[in-house]
Scaffold this active site. Structure first.
Site, mmCIF file in Angstrom:
data_model
loop_
_atom_site.group_PDB
_atom_site.id
_atom_site.type_symbol
_atom_site.label_atom_id
_atom_site.label_comp_id
_atom_site.label_asym_id
_atom_site.label_seq_id
_atom_site.Cartn_x
_atom_site.Cartn_y
_atom_site.Cartn_z
ATOM 1 N N ASP A 1 1.079 4.695 1.983
ATOM 2 C CA ASP A 1 1.348 3.402 2.631
ATOM 3 C C ASP A 1 0.739 2.361 1.680
ATOM 4 O O ASP A 1 0.576 2.660 0.483
ATOM 5 C CB ASP A 1 0.729 3.348 4.040
ATOM 6 C CG ASP A 1 1.231 2.175 4.869
ATOM 7 O OD1 ASP A 1 2.352 2.254 5.403
ATOM 8 O OD2 ASP A 1 0.526 1.148 4.988
ATOM 9 N N LYS B 1 -1.488 7.838 11.733
ATOM 10 C CA LYS B 1 -1.737 6.939 10.605
ATOM 11 C C LYS B 1 -3.206 7.051 10.254
ATOM 12 O O LYS B 1 -4.036 7.331 11.126
ATOM 13 C CB LYS B 1 -1.417 5.493 10.995
ATOM 14 C CG LYS B 1 -1.180 4.585 9.818
ATOM 15 C CD LYS B 1 0.259 4.669 9.369
ATOM 16 C CE LYS B 1 0.553 3.889 8.133
ATOM 17 N NZ LYS B 1 2.015 3.818 7.898
HETATM 18 P P1 NDP Z 1 2.218 -1.171 -1.768
HETATM 19 O O1 NDP Z 1 0.765 -1.008 -1.767
HETATM 20 O O2 NDP Z 1 3.043 -0.449 -2.770
HETATM 21 O O3 NDP Z 1 2.611 -2.725 -1.878
HETATM 22 C C1 NDP Z 1 2.140 -3.631 -0.943
HETATM 23 C C2 NDP Z 1 2.639 -5.014 -1.315
HETATM 24 O O4 NDP Z 1 2.391 -5.889 -0.218
HETATM 25 C C3 NDP Z 1 1.912 -5.596 -2.508
HETATM 26 O O5 NDP Z 1 2.751 -6.466 -3.190
HETATM 27 C C4 NDP Z 1 0.755 -6.343 -1.842
HETATM 28 O O6 NDP Z 1 0.240 -7.405 -2.608
HETATM 29 C C5 NDP Z 1 1.445 -6.883 -0.612
HETATM 30 N N1 NDP Z 1 0.450 -7.057 0.445
HETATM 31 C C6 NDP Z 1 -0.315 -6.102 1.015
HETATM 32 N N2 NDP Z 1 -1.150 -6.622 1.908
HETATM 33 C C7 NDP Z 1 -0.911 -7.936 1.903
HETATM 34 C C8 NDP Z 1 -1.454 -9.019 2.612
HETATM 35 N N3 NDP Z 1 -2.430 -8.834 3.521
HETATM 36 N N4 NDP Z 1 -0.954 -10.254 2.370
HETATM 37 C C9 NDP Z 1 0.037 -10.437 1.444
HETATM 38 N N5 NDP Z 1 0.584 -9.444 0.724
HETATM 39 C C10 NDP Z 1 0.117 -8.221 0.963
HETATM 40 O O7 NDP Z 1 2.693 -0.804 -0.277
HETATM 41 P P2 NDP Z 1 4.149 -0.400 0.249
HETATM 42 O O8 NDP Z 1 5.202 -1.096 -0.513
HETATM 43 O O9 NDP Z 1 4.179 1.073 0.357
HETATM 44 O O10 NDP Z 1 4.075 -0.961 1.747
HETATM 45 C C11 NDP Z 1 4.574 -2.249 2.105
HETATM 46 C C12 NDP Z 1 4.867 -2.278 3.591
HETATM 47 O O11 NDP Z 1 5.840 -1.275 3.905
HETATM 48 C C13 NDP Z 1 3.678 -1.982 4.511
HETATM 49 O O12 NDP Z 1 3.822 -2.731 5.700
HETATM 50 C C14 NDP Z 1 3.852 -0.496 4.841
HETATM 51 O O13 NDP Z 1 3.230 -0.156 6.045
HETATM 52 C C15 NDP Z 1 5.359 -0.433 4.951
HETATM 53 N N6 NDP Z 1 5.962 0.885 4.808
HETATM 54 C C16 NDP Z 1 5.743 1.652 3.702
HETATM 55 C C17 NDP Z 1 6.362 2.876 3.573
HETATM 56 C C18 NDP Z 1 6.227 3.720 2.358
HETATM 57 O O14 NDP Z 1 6.905 4.737 2.283
HETATM 58 N N7 NDP Z 1 5.429 3.339 1.373
HETATM 59 C C19 NDP Z 1 7.196 3.412 4.656
HETATM 60 C C20 NDP Z 1 7.425 2.506 5.742
HETATM 61 C C21 NDP Z 1 6.808 1.296 5.799
HETATM 62 P P3 NDP Z 1 -1.281 -7.368 -3.128
HETATM 63 O O15 NDP Z 1 -1.260 -6.496 -4.338
HETATM 64 O O16 NDP Z 1 -1.615 -8.780 -3.427
HETATM 65 O O17 NDP Z 1 -2.136 -6.800 -2.027
HETATM 66 O O1 2IT Z 2 4.941 3.562 7.677
HETATM 67 C C1 2IT Z 2 5.482 4.609 7.264
HETATM 68 O O2 2IT Z 2 6.454 5.105 7.826
HETATM 69 C C2 2IT Z 2 4.943 5.229 6.044
HETATM 70 N N1 2IT Z 2 4.023 4.688 5.451
HETATM 71 C C3 2IT Z 2 5.505 6.525 5.556
HETATM 72 C C4 2IT Z 2 4.926 7.670 6.328
HETATM 73 C C5 2IT Z 2 5.281 9.042 5.812
HETATM 74 O O3 2IT Z 2 4.728 9.986 6.396
HETATM 75 O O4 2IT Z 2 6.079 9.187 4.890
#
Ligand code: NDP
Ligand code: 2IT
Length: 458
Positions: A178, A138
């Site tokens: 992420d 990461k």
């Molecule tokens: P994005 O940046 O697209 O969206 C993040 C969302 O979460 C936004 O709505 C943001 O709101 C909110 N958020 C982030 N930090 C905080 C915080 N500290 N408190 C409250 N709200 C928060 O990210 P993703 O959708 O890609 O990721 C969301 C989650 O999914 C994370 O935990 C990530 O690790 C996990 N994940 C993502 C993957 C991927 O493929 N993208 C794969 C597997 C897991 P704001 O704009 O207000 O910050």
């Molecule tokens: O938390 C996760 O699994 C991700 N943000 C996606 C990682 C990836 O390599 O697609």
């Protein structure tokens, strides 16, 4: 130095866990999220380690909590006002026993080394569960993309990649998105990688479709979390159709969670961001979701704007969605966004299925509540593995210089989520109840541990 799990140890798992955690905390002070992630996994796998001399002798667990290496660097760039900005950049290459390092990049002001160590540690187990050949990593930065222009984001990404490029590659380490890193950022990072290396290859996943990206990668994490919920519900003879769902976050994962839930006939009533939660009891249907996608991905606005557009909705300022009655919950924002009190409220309100799109969104107290209530609860490392799984399929497609059809990727994703579920059931069943936390940790661990034993001391 003696370690807590020496081969002579006859201690019980619980005593060993206690000693092991003292060791972890002493070795990595000031990293509470990392300690939390390690404790959750170690509590599950310790009995397996204690019962398997090969794991103890090879000091597998002691090795797994120390990253193979950590890269830390300064990222210096110039903002739109000509001011010099200084950020921190990191890549934690945690474990490559079963494949090249793989895992996302997070750009968020809260990012510290400890945050990325917890995420990289979880990624090792998650990637192992996908059935694909990927190690865990990461990275990211404390850079905050909110309110930054496209030009600023581009210059930041270029400066970040100028340091990282020498340490990554399609068979070395393959970063992806992420929090704060989506298609726009992957594009800027890829452009700079090419410029510096003169190579066009699969060094990043989440690329644009026309330049090496995979069908379904943007959708994969959200879709996968819903497929996993479908599998869990099926163990109790239940469908998602007709159920009310609460989703947190409003980014990539949340958006495609809503899309798939709608497709399967559930009704989603919440979305959120760090300002608060919108509640729409009429359901966030496809048309409303399209509006949210434009708001968040194009205009980069705030979720509270939803209530100006859709008048029946309300905004819970500064609150999370968990007080809203629902049967299904999809925490899809960030770590520790659902605590013990939230968990109690969810269970009291009749929520029976929690599928984590985010990484470690539930606190240890919340997990205890879910396990005690015997609801269906899937930790992120199982439920959100669809994202990295389709990243793995993107790597496969890049290696073959080809694209797979949408249906082929989606069917493969569905098959992978099903197999993760089966593996959790296999390793997590206890007296007719499936403890998905235990199942996911043990199943993820065994594959990596065996590979480490077979590859010797390195
Ligand atoms: P994005 O940046 O697209 O969206 C993040 C969302 O979460 C936004 O709505 C943001 O709101 C909110 N958020 C982030 N930090 C905080 C915080 N500290 N408190 C409250 N709200 C928060 O990210 P993703 O959708 O890609 O990721 C969301 C989650 O999914 C994370 O935990 C990530 O690790 C996990 N994940 C993502 C993957 C991927 O493929 N993208 C794969 C597997 C897991 P704001 O704009 O207000 O910050
Ligand atoms: O938390 C996760 O699994 C991700 N943000 C996606 C990682 C990836 O390599 O697609």
């Amino acid at each position: 130095m003696s370690t807590p799990l020496s081969s002579e140890s006859h201690a019980s798992s619980e005593t060993a866990l206690h000693a092991f955690m003292e060791h972890v905390i002493a070795q990595s002070p000031g990293e509470p999220e990392f300690h939390q992630a390690v404790h959750e996994a170690a509590a599950c796998v310790m009995p397996v380690v204690m019962a398997t001399p090969a794991y103890r002798n090879a000091k597998v667990l002691e090795r797994m909590i120390v990253p193979d290496r950590v890269l830390m660097f300064r990222v210096t760039w110039v903002d739109d006002h000509g001011q010099i900005q200084v950020n921190r950049g990191y890549r934690v290459q945690m474990n490559d026993a079963i494949g090249p390092y793989k895992g996302g990049l997070r750009f968020h002001p809260s990012v510290t080394l400890g945050t990325l160590k917890f995420l990289a540690f979880e990624q090792v187990f998650k990637n192992s569960l996908t059935t694909l050949s990927m190690g865990g990593a990461k990275g990211g930065s404390n850079f905050d993309p909110h309110g930054r222009s496209d030009g600023e984001v581009m210059r930041f990404c270029q400066a970040f990649m100028s340091e990282l490029y020498a340490h990554i590659g399609p068979d070395i380490d393959v970063p992806a998105g992420d929090i704060g890193v989506g298609g726009r950022e992957i594009g800027f990072l890829f452009g700079q990688y090419k410029k510096l290396t003169h190579r066009f290859n699969g060094v990043l996943t989440g690329k644009g479709f026309d330049w090496g990206g995979s069908n379904i990668r943007p959708e994969a994490t959200g879709y996968g979390a819903v497929y996993f919920a479908q599998e869990m519900m099926a163990t109790r003879g239940q469908l998602l159709a007709g159920k009310i769902a609460a989703v947190s976050g409003s980014g990539n994962v949340a958006q495609y969670t809503v899309e798939k839930l709608n497709e399967l006939g559930a009704k989603v009533v919440t979305l959120s961001d760090s300002d608060g939660t919108i509640v729409d009891m009429d359901g966030i249907n496809a048309e409303k979701l399209a509006w949210v996608m434009e708001l968040k991905n194009v205009r980069r606005g705030r979720i509270r704007e939803y209530i100006e557009r859709f008048k029946n909705a309300t905004f819970l300022e500064g609150r999370r969605p968990w007080s809203v009655p629902c049967q299904l919950a999809f925490p899809s924002a960030t770590q520790n966004e659902l605590d013990g009190k939230d968990a109690k409220q969810l269970v009291e309100n009749g929520c029976t299925c929690i599928s984590e799109g985010a990484n470690m969104p539930s606190t240890p107290d919340a997990i205890d509540v879910f396990i005690k209530a015997k609801v269906l609860y899937a930790p992120g490392k199982a439920a959100n593995a669809g994202g990295v799984a389709v990243s793995g399929l993107e790597m496969t497609q890049n290696a073959g210089v080809m694209h797979w059809e949408r249906k082929r990727v989606d069917d493969t994703l569905r098959g992978i989520m099903k197999s993760i579920h089966e593996n959790c059931v296999k390793h997590g069943s206890e007296n007719g109840f499936v403890n998905y936390v235990r199942g996911a940790n043990i199943a993820g661990f065994i594959k990596v541990a065996d590979a480490m034993v077979q590859q010797g001391v390195y």
